[in-house]
Motif scaffolding. Structure first.
Motif, mmCIF file in Angstrom:
data_model
loop_
_atom_site.group_PDB
_atom_site.id
_atom_site.type_symbol
_atom_site.label_atom_id
_atom_site.label_comp_id
_atom_site.label_asym_id
_atom_site.label_seq_id
_atom_site.Cartn_x
_atom_site.Cartn_y
_atom_site.Cartn_z
ATOM 1 N N MET A 287 -23.016 -70.397 19.261
ATOM 2 C CA MET A 287 -22.365 -69.536 18.272
ATOM 3 C C MET A 287 -20.918 -69.319 18.656
ATOM 4 S SD MET A 287 -23.435 -65.619 17.349
ATOM 5 C CE MET A 287 -22.373 -64.572 16.393
ATOM 6 N N GLU A 288 -19.995 -69.583 17.745
ATOM 7 C CA GLU A 288 -18.581 -69.408 18.006
ATOM 8 C C GLU A 288 -18.194 -67.960 17.746
ATOM 9 O OE1 GLU A 288 -14.982 -70.154 19.295
ATOM 10 O OE2 GLU A 288 -16.511 -71.723 19.208
ATOM 11 N N THR A 289 -17.558 -67.328 18.731
ATOM 12 C CA THR A 289 -17.267 -65.910 18.592
ATOM 13 C C THR A 289 -15.928 -65.654 17.939
ATOM 14 O OG1 THR A 289 -16.264 -65.811 20.796
ATOM 15 C CG2 THR A 289 -18.620 -65.385 20.632
ATOM 16 N N GLY A 290 -14.938 -66.550 18.066
ATOM 17 C CA GLY A 290 -13.604 -66.286 17.569
ATOM 18 C C GLY A 290 -12.936 -65.227 18.409
ATOM 19 N N GLU A 291 -11.843 -64.663 17.869
ATOM 20 C CA GLU A 291 -11.136 -63.620 18.598
ATOM 21 C C GLU A 291 -11.992 -62.371 18.692
ATOM 22 O OE1 GLU A 291 -7.626 -61.275 17.011
ATOM 23 O OE2 GLU A 291 -6.618 -62.609 18.441
ATOM 24 N N CYS A 292 -11.979 -61.752 19.866
ATOM 25 C CA CYS A 292 -12.783 -60.550 20.106
ATOM 26 C C CYS A 292 -11.863 -59.341 20.205
ATOM 27 C CB CYS A 292 -13.590 -60.728 21.388
ATOM 28 S SG CYS A 292 -14.656 -59.324 21.787
ATOM 29 N N ASN A 293 -12.005 -58.412 19.273
ATOM 30 C CA ASN A 293 -11.233 -57.170 19.281
ATOM 31 C C ASN A 293 -11.920 -56.142 20.173
ATOM 32 O OD1 ASN A 293 -9.254 -58.083 17.472
ATOM 33 N ND2 ASN A 293 -10.506 -57.523 15.708
ATOM 34 N N ILE A 294 -11.181 -55.617 21.124
ATOM 35 C CA ILE A 294 -11.745 -54.743 22.154
ATOM 36 C C ILE A 294 -11.081 -53.375 22.115
ATOM 37 C CG2 ILE A 294 -12.014 -54.415 24.652
ATOM 38 C CD1 ILE A 294 -11.947 -57.526 24.856
ATOM 39 N N VAL A 295 -11.887 -52.329 22.259
ATOM 40 C CA VAL A 295 -11.373 -50.978 22.477
ATOM 41 C C VAL A 295 -11.716 -50.591 23.912
ATOM 42 C CG1 VAL A 295 -11.543 -48.543 21.849
ATOM 43 C CG2 VAL A 295 -11.543 -50.292 20.056
ATOM 44 N N LEU A 296 -10.717 -50.157 24.648
ATOM 45 C CA LEU A 296 -10.854 -49.856 26.073
ATOM 46 C C LEU A 296 -10.783 -48.350 26.285
ATOM 47 C CD1 LEU A 296 -11.020 -50.847 28.988
ATOM 48 C CD2 LEU A 296 -8.562 -51.317 28.899
ATOM 49 N N VAL A 297 -11.852 -47.772 26.866
ATOM 50 C CA VAL A 297 -11.941 -46.320 27.028
ATOM 51 C C VAL A 297 -12.150 -45.980 28.501
ATOM 52 C CG1 VAL A 297 -13.032 -44.209 26.189
ATOM 53 C CG2 VAL A 297 -13.090 -46.282 24.772
ATOM 54 N N ASP A 298 -11.108 -45.402 29.118
ATOM 55 C CA ASP A 298 -11.168 -45.030 30.534
ATOM 56 C C ASP A 298 -10.076 -44.004 30.808
ATOM 57 O OD1 ASP A 298 -10.522 -45.333 33.559
ATOM 58 O OD2 ASP A 298 -12.403 -46.411 33.326
ATOM 59 N N ASP A 299 -10.380 -43.011 31.626
ATOM 60 C CA ASP A 299 -9.403 -41.950 31.846
ATOM 61 C C ASP A 299 -8.372 -42.282 32.923
ATOM 62 O OD1 ASP A 299 -11.618 -41.722 33.668
ATOM 63 O OD2 ASP A 299 -10.864 -39.768 34.292
ATOM 64 N N HIS A 300 -8.531 -43.396 33.624
ATOM 65 C CA HIS A 300 -7.565 -43.799 34.648
ATOM 66 C C HIS A 300 -6.571 -44.788 34.047
ATOM 67 C CE1 HIS A 300 -10.922 -42.298 37.199
ATOM 68 N NE2 HIS A 300 -9.900 -41.807 37.893
ATOM 69 N N THR A 301 -5.351 -44.328 33.854
ATOM 70 C CA THR A 301 -4.335 -45.132 33.172
ATOM 71 C C THR A 301 -4.058 -46.443 33.897
ATOM 72 O OG1 THR A 301 -3.303 -43.097 32.372
ATOM 73 C CG2 THR A 301 -1.975 -45.110 32.259
ATOM 74 N N LEU A 302 -3.974 -46.393 35.212
ATOM 75 C CA LEU A 302 -3.669 -47.601 35.981
ATOM 76 C C LEU A 302 -4.768 -48.645 35.812
ATOM 77 C CD1 LEU A 302 -1.556 -48.766 37.927
ATOM 78 C CD2 LEU A 302 -2.908 -47.865 39.825
ATOM 79 N N PHE A 303 -6.020 -48.225 35.899
ATOM 80 C CA PHE A 303 -7.144 -49.151 35.713
ATOM 81 C C PHE A 303 -7.141 -49.711 34.291
ATOM 82 C CE2 PHE A 303 -11.468 -49.915 34.204
ATOM 83 C CZ PHE A 303 -11.937 -50.817 35.143
ATOM 84 N N ARG A 304 -6.935 -48.841 33.327
ATOM 85 C CA ARG A 304 -6.949 -49.250 31.918
ATOM 86 C C ARG A 304 -5.847 -50.266 31.628
ATOM 87 N NH1 ARG A 304 -6.467 -44.387 29.804
ATOM 88 N NH2 ARG A 304 -4.377 -44.655 28.918
ATOM 89 N N ASN A 305 -4.645 -49.984 32.126
ATOM 90 C CA ASN A 305 -3.525 -50.892 31.895
ATOM 91 C C ASN A 305 -3.735 -52.240 32.580
ATOM 92 O OD1 ASN A 305 -2.201 -49.010 30.364
ATOM 93 N ND2 ASN A 305 -0.843 -48.316 31.991
ATOM 94 N N GLY A 306 -4.299 -52.192 33.783
ATOM 95 C CA GLY A 306 -4.553 -53.442 34.505
ATOM 96 C C GLY A 306 -5.575 -54.310 33.803
ATOM 97 N N LEU A 307 -6.658 -53.685 33.345
ATOM 98 C CA LEU A 307 -7.702 -54.443 32.649
ATOM 99 C C LEU A 307 -7.177 -54.981 31.317
ATOM 100 C CD1 LEU A 307 -10.564 -55.459 32.491
ATOM 101 C CD2 LEU A 307 -11.300 -53.196 31.703
ATOM 102 N N LYS A 308 -6.403 -54.168 30.608
ATOM 103 C CA LYS A 308 -5.831 -54.619 29.342
ATOM 104 C C LYS A 308 -4.936 -55.833 29.556
ATOM 105 C CE LYS A 308 -2.417 -52.312 27.535
ATOM 106 N NZ LYS A 308 -1.604 -51.305 26.808
ATOM 107 N N THR A 309 -4.121 -55.797 30.593
ATOM 108 C CA THR A 309 -3.223 -56.918 30.875
ATOM 109 C C THR A 309 -4.009 -58.189 31.162
ATOM 110 O OG1 THR A 309 -1.518 -55.446 31.754
ATOM 111 C CG2 THR A 309 -1.408 -57.761 32.413
ATOM 112 N N LEU A 310 -5.062 -58.073 31.982
ATOM 113 C CA LEU A 310 -5.869 -59.237 32.334
ATOM 114 C C LEU A 310 -6.601 -59.800 31.112
ATOM 115 C CD1 LEU A 310 -7.353 -58.024 35.741
ATOM 116 C CD2 LEU A 310 -5.688 -59.859 35.400
ATOM 117 N N LEU A 311 -7.085 -58.938 30.256
ATOM 118 C CA LEU A 311 -7.797 -59.400 29.061
ATOM 119 C C LEU A 311 -6.843 -60.051 28.066
ATOM 120 C CD1 LEU A 311 -10.255 -56.413 28.468
ATOM 121 C CD2 LEU A 311 -10.867 -58.731 29.184
ATOM 122 N N ASN A 312 -5.676 -59.467 27.894
ATOM 123 C CA ASN A 312 -4.735 -59.984 26.899
ATOM 124 C C ASN A 312 -4.108 -61.320 27.298
ATOM 125 O OD1 ASN A 312 -5.094 -57.980 24.989
ATOM 126 N ND2 ASN A 312 -3.414 -56.709 25.740
#
Length: 215
Positions: free
Chosen positions: A1-26
């Motif tokens: 099954m082809e998924t195509g682009e996956c839209n993600i919402v990231l929910v975490d109270d640690h800004t540094l962790f959230r920004n790091g994960l967002k950068t790696l995913l993007n």
């Protein structure tokens, strides 16, 4: 099954962790972080929620934690695909989150390859559970008796159970075994009945505790 682009919402109270994960995913063009939130309340008020394919949701957050947020959002969007970002020591929340409909658990110290694997599997309709987390969970439950029926699983049912534990969807299992998805659906229902399990998470724990699979 082809998924195509996956839209993600990231929910975490640690800004540094959230920004790091967002950068790696993007970095990967097939993932797009379309919204962020620092607590469960912000998450529920996010206008991008209807467009989300996968939610990465922290458990321990201020204002509203991940358990409450998962319960509320799944009332609004029952088919929402949520992966919990978990820490060691939070296994006591595992069954509560699964009972609300969470599709996966990934440890926050996992590498990005495992996070992406979890996203891909859940996006395609499967479930993903960190093997380290499951090992801890099973270790913690080692003195808890399992109530199973007297019926033994057939060889085919054991084969399908193993694939379920690997995170395969019913369609993927059917493709591998050259049987229809409807047949897999029936086998899965029989496995749940025979093991007295309610969902995939319970099945995985059952399989590990009864040494039907190795982790």
């Amino acid at each position: 099954m082809e998924t195509g682009e996956c839209n993600i919402v990231l929910v975490d109270d640690h800004t540094l962790f959230r920004n790091g994960l967002k950068t790696l995913l993007n970095i990967n063009p097939k993932y797009r972080v379309i919204a962020e939130a620092s607590n469960g309340r912000e998450f529920l008020e996010c206008q991008e929620l209807p467009r989300a394919d996968v939610i990465l949701l922290d458990i321990d957050m201020p204002v509203m934690n991940g358990i409450e947020a998962a319960e509320e959002v799944l009332k609004l969007y029952p088919d929402m695909k949520i992966i919990t970002l978990s820490m060691f020591g939070e296994e006591n929340y595992y069954f509560s989150m699964v009972s609300h409909g969470v599709k996966g658990f990934v440890l926050k110290n996992s590498d990005i390859d495992e996070v992406q694997e979890a996203i891909d599997i859940v996006h395609q309709g499967g479930s993903y559970f960190s093997q380290e987390l499951l090992f801890n969970l099973v270790s913690n439950l080692k003195n808890t008796p399992l109530h199973t029926s007297d019926e033994e699983l057939s060889e085919r049912e054991r084969e399908i159970l193993l694939m379920i534990c690997k995170g395969l969807s019913n369609q993927e299992i059917g493709d591998k075994l050259f049987i229809s998805k409807r047949t897999v659906d029936k086998h899965r229902a029989n496995i749940l009945a025979k093991t007295n399990c309610k969902n995939t998470a319970n099945l995985v724990v059952y399989a590990i505790k009864n040494k039907l699979v190795e982790i």
